[in-house]
Design a protein around this motif. Structure first.
Motif, PDB file in Angstrom:
ATOM      1  N   GLY A  38       0.747  -1.206   0.084  1.00 30.41           N
ATOM      2  CA  GLY A  38      -0.026   0.138  -0.022  1.00 30.41           C
ATOM      3  C   GLY A  38       0.799   1.163   0.034  1.00 30.41           C
ATOM      4  N   SER A  39       0.457   2.370  -0.607  1.00 31.52           N
ATOM      5  CA  SER A  39       1.129   3.424  -0.950  1.00 31.52           C
ATOM      6  C   SER A  39       1.388   4.182   0.655  1.00 31.52           C
ATOM      7  CB  SER A  39       0.539   4.288  -1.719  1.00 31.52           C
ATOM      8  OG  SER A  39      -0.815   4.885  -1.085  1.00 31.52           O
ATOM      9  N   ALA A  40       0.484   3.885   1.492  1.00 29.26           N
ATOM     10  CA  ALA A  40       0.416   4.470   2.994  1.00 29.26           C
ATOM     11  C   ALA A  40       1.185   3.708   3.930  1.00 29.26           C
ATOM     12  CB  ALA A  40      -0.898   5.023   3.435  1.00 29.26           C
ATOM     13  N   GLN A  42       4.289   1.626   5.661  1.00 26.49           N
ATOM     14  CA  GLN A  42       5.840   1.910   5.794  1.00 26.49           C
ATOM     15  C   GLN A  42       6.049   0.662   6.591  1.00 26.49           C
ATOM     16  OE1 GLN A  42       6.816   5.207   8.146  1.00 26.49           O
ATOM     17  NE2 GLN A  42       9.003   5.157   7.561  1.00 26.49           N
TER      18      GLN A  42
END
Length: 141
Positions: A38-40, A42
């Motif tokens: 996912g882009s969000a 980490q």
């Protein structure tokens, strides 16, 4: 019949396989792969721990499946389960019109194959009376 060789034992193995397979990947946003890519997202300790737990689960299931069924058993299992899906589609009980439906069916087939692999030694012992024993190295070379 003991719990390990019963229908209940198989169903528990299948439930664990379903959790492993769907927890790793599914067409929704609720899977480890969606989370990790996912882009969000980490990468951190929680993601690492969940990933390692899934890796351990996959190794346990795959190792048991390959040792129990072998390549021939896996190919026959895929052929049988694929033919069952074909029958359900042919009878109109299952539609694979959307790509997501096909993904869900493939994931269920993978989980069933893993559950059969985990259960096959118990099933074979009940059917034939023969016990499977993994090859163990005796230290001689």
């Amino acid at each position: 019949m003991t719990q390990s060789g019963s229908l209940g034992g198989f169903l528990w193995r299948w439930i664990f396989a379903l959790v492993l397979v769907f927890g790793t990947f599914n067409p929704t946003d609720y899977s480890y792969i969606s989370w990790a890519l996912g882009s969000a997202s980490q990468f951190g300790p929680a993601m690492a721990i969940v990933g390692l737990i899934q890796l351990i689960g996959w190794i346990v299931f795959l190792r048991a499946t390959f040792f129990s069924l072998g390549w021939l058993g896996i190919v026959l299992g895929v052929a049988l389960l694929g033919s069952l899906v074909w029958l359900l589609v042919d009878m109109g009980w299952l539609s694979l019109d959307s790509g997501h439906a096909m993904v869900w069916v493939v994931l269920v087939v993978i989980s069933l194959l893993l559950a059969f692999g985990m259960s096959w030694s118990h099933i074979r012992r009940r059917l034939s009376g023969q016990v499977d024993v993994d090859d163990v190295e005796d230290g001689r070379g």
